[in-house]
Every structure is written in C-alpha cells, then in structure tokens.
Motif scaffolding. Structure first.
Motif, mmCIF file in Angstrom:
data_model
loop_
_atom_site.group_PDB
_atom_site.id
_atom_site.type_symbol
_atom_site.label_atom_id
_atom_site.label_comp_id
_atom_site.label_asym_id
_atom_site.label_seq_id
_atom_site.Cartn_x
_atom_site.Cartn_y
_atom_site.Cartn_z
ATOM 1 N N TRP A 1 -4.589 -11.093 -2.491
ATOM 2 C CA TRP A 1 -5.621 -10.032 -2.685
ATOM 3 C C TRP A 1 -6.631 -10.799 -2.873
ATOM 4 O O TRP A 1 -6.878 -11.746 -3.621
ATOM 5 C CB TRP A 1 -5.185 -8.929 -3.869
ATOM 6 C CG TRP A 1 -4.714 -9.523 -5.331
ATOM 7 C CD1 TRP A 1 -5.450 -10.346 -6.120
ATOM 8 C CD2 TRP A 1 -3.376 -9.735 -5.621
ATOM 9 N NE1 TRP A 1 -4.917 -10.674 -7.052
ATOM 10 C CE2 TRP A 1 -3.427 -10.263 -6.905
ATOM 11 C CE3 TRP A 1 -2.098 -9.080 -5.212
ATOM 12 C CZ2 TRP A 1 -2.180 -10.652 -7.771
ATOM 13 C CZ3 TRP A 1 -1.267 -9.342 -6.153
ATOM 14 C CH2 TRP A 1 -1.172 -9.976 -7.358
ATOM 15 N N VAL B 1 -12.930 -6.661 -5.634
ATOM 16 C CA VAL B 1 -12.653 -5.715 -4.795
ATOM 17 C C VAL B 1 -13.715 -4.632 -4.792
ATOM 18 O O VAL B 1 -14.538 -4.569 -5.861
ATOM 19 C CB VAL B 1 -11.245 -5.028 -4.754
ATOM 20 C CG1 VAL B 1 -10.023 -5.957 -4.723
ATOM 21 C CG2 VAL B 1 -11.173 -4.492 -6.391
ATOM 22 N N THR C 1 1.049 -1.189 -0.095
ATOM 23 C CA THR C 1 -0.112 0.032 0.023
ATOM 24 C C THR C 1 0.839 1.270 -0.061
ATOM 25 O O THR C 1 1.892 1.099 0.566
ATOM 26 C CB THR C 1 -1.019 0.023 1.081
ATOM 27 O OG1 THR C 1 -0.090 0.135 2.369
ATOM 28 C CG2 THR C 1 -2.090 -1.083 1.188
ATOM 29 N N GLU D 1 -8.195 1.401 -0.998
ATOM 30 C CA GLU D 1 -8.344 0.651 0.280
ATOM 31 C C GLU D 1 -8.197 1.507 1.580
ATOM 32 O O GLU D 1 -7.039 1.813 2.131
ATOM 33 C CB GLU D 1 -7.267 -0.551 0.480
ATOM 34 C CG GLU D 1 -7.529 -1.606 1.504
ATOM 35 C CD GLU D 1 -6.346 -2.554 1.487
ATOM 36 O OE1 GLU D 1 -5.431 -2.586 2.201
ATOM 37 O OE2 GLU D 1 -6.373 -3.188 0.438
ATOM 38 N N ASP D 2 -9.559 1.756 2.063
ATOM 39 C CA ASP D 2 -9.436 2.740 3.237
ATOM 40 C C ASP D 2 -8.688 3.875 2.879
ATOM 41 O O ASP D 2 -9.189 4.642 1.789
ATOM 42 C CB ASP D 2 -8.976 2.056 4.455
ATOM 43 C CG ASP D 2 -9.839 0.598 4.976
ATOM 44 O OD1 ASP D 2 -10.874 0.914 4.570
ATOM 45 O OD2 ASP D 2 -8.952 -0.189 5.253
ATOM 46 N N ARG E 1 -3.938 0.406 -2.570
ATOM 47 C CA ARG E 1 -3.383 -1.032 -2.674
ATOM 48 C C ARG E 1 -2.919 -1.183 -4.041
ATOM 49 O O ARG E 1 -3.448 -1.001 -5.238
ATOM 50 C CB ARG E 1 -4.200 -1.838 -2.461
ATOM 51 C CG ARG E 1 -4.182 -3.506 -2.868
ATOM 52 C CD ARG E 1 -3.245 -4.100 -1.821
ATOM 53 N NE ARG E 1 -3.601 -4.254 -0.494
ATOM 54 C CZ ARG E 1 -2.709 -4.464 0.523
ATOM 55 N NH1 ARG E 1 -1.357 -4.823 0.330
ATOM 56 N NH2 ARG E 1 -3.342 -4.398 1.853
#
Length: 157
Positions: free
Chosen positions: A116, A120, A84, A143-144, A148
């Motif tokens: 992974w 997603v 990340t 990702e948040d 990623r």
C-alpha cells in the motif's frame, strides 16, 4: 629478574587484551546466551490465502472481499495484508472481526509496505487490538467506490 618479567609478561598480557578487544569488536561480545532476533516471537503462518489469514488474525471477511494480497516477513514476525470491501459491508466486517470502531485520522500503521501507499488521499480510520495471540492494526482507507482495508499482524507480547 624483575626486568625480565616486565619485558616478557607485560607484552603477552597486552597482546591477550588486544585479541580480546578485537573479538568484542567483531562479535559484539555475543556468547550465544543473549536473546537475538532469532529468538523473537513468530506468527504461526500456515498459509497466506484468505481463509488461513482470516483464521490467524480472527478476521471476518465479508462476501465480496476483493484484491486480497499479503506480504510476509521472512522470519514470520509480521504479516501485512490488504483487501477491498464494499463500504456497505464495513460494519459487518468490524463486528465479525470483533474490532473496535475505527477512529478517523487515527493512523495505526506507520511503516510502508509493498502492498500500500503510505500517503493516501482521503481519511484514514484506524483501530488496533490484541486477539488470539496476535496484535492487529487495521486501517480503512477510501479507494474509488471501495474501502481498502490494510492490516498488520504481529505476535502479541
């Protein structure tokens, strides 16, 4: 004389043909001269830490790279990488890695990896190229509060 020849030679020929057929059935007829998976190109993986992978794939990892993981196929035909980065460093990563701008909704990795999730949430942006003897497929996934990065490295060619 003809009937003796017919009774002895023909069955012997049929037995030899049967044995040859069984050999083909069980070995696929491989006499060792055909290319096999063992002859496939391999990556020259010296190690799987950040520096070794970055060097192998020509990746310019930015400061603050986190969650670095790799999965390596036993025959070194493929290396899966994920990490990340802060979204503010994406452009620097792409430039340092000499990667083209990723295209939104462009999936360039079509298999699942233990690293992974394939399905997603959010927009996948992808790009791929060949550099330094390796093929690089790169996807960026939100990702948040991070991005990623998923990379598949294979031998070019």
């Amino acid at each position: 004389m003809d009937s003796v020849w017919f009774r002895r030679v023909v069955p012997a020929v049929l037995v030899l043909l049967g044995v040859g057929g069984l050999w083909l059935l069980f070995t696929g007829g491989d006499d060792g001269t055909t290319a096999t998976h063992g002859d496939s190109p391999r990556l020259e993986v010296a190690g799987t830490d950040t520096q070794e992978v970055a060097s192998l794939a020509g990746l310019g990892l930015p400061e603050g790279t986190e969650d670095f993981l790799t999965a390596r196929l036993e025959d070194d035909s493929q290396l899966d990488v994920t990490f990340t980065v802060d979204p503010s460093t994406e452009a620097a990563f792409l430039e340092a890695s000499e990667l083209a701008q990723p295209v939104a909704d462009e999936r360039v990795i079509y298999h699942s990896s233990p690293l992974w999730k394939l399905n997603v949430e959010g927009t996948i942006r992808g790009t791929s190229d060949v550099r330094g003897g390796v093929s690089r497929s790169v996807e960026l996934v939100p990702e948040d509060d991070r991005t990623r990065v998923r990379v598949v490295i294979t031998p070019a060619g």
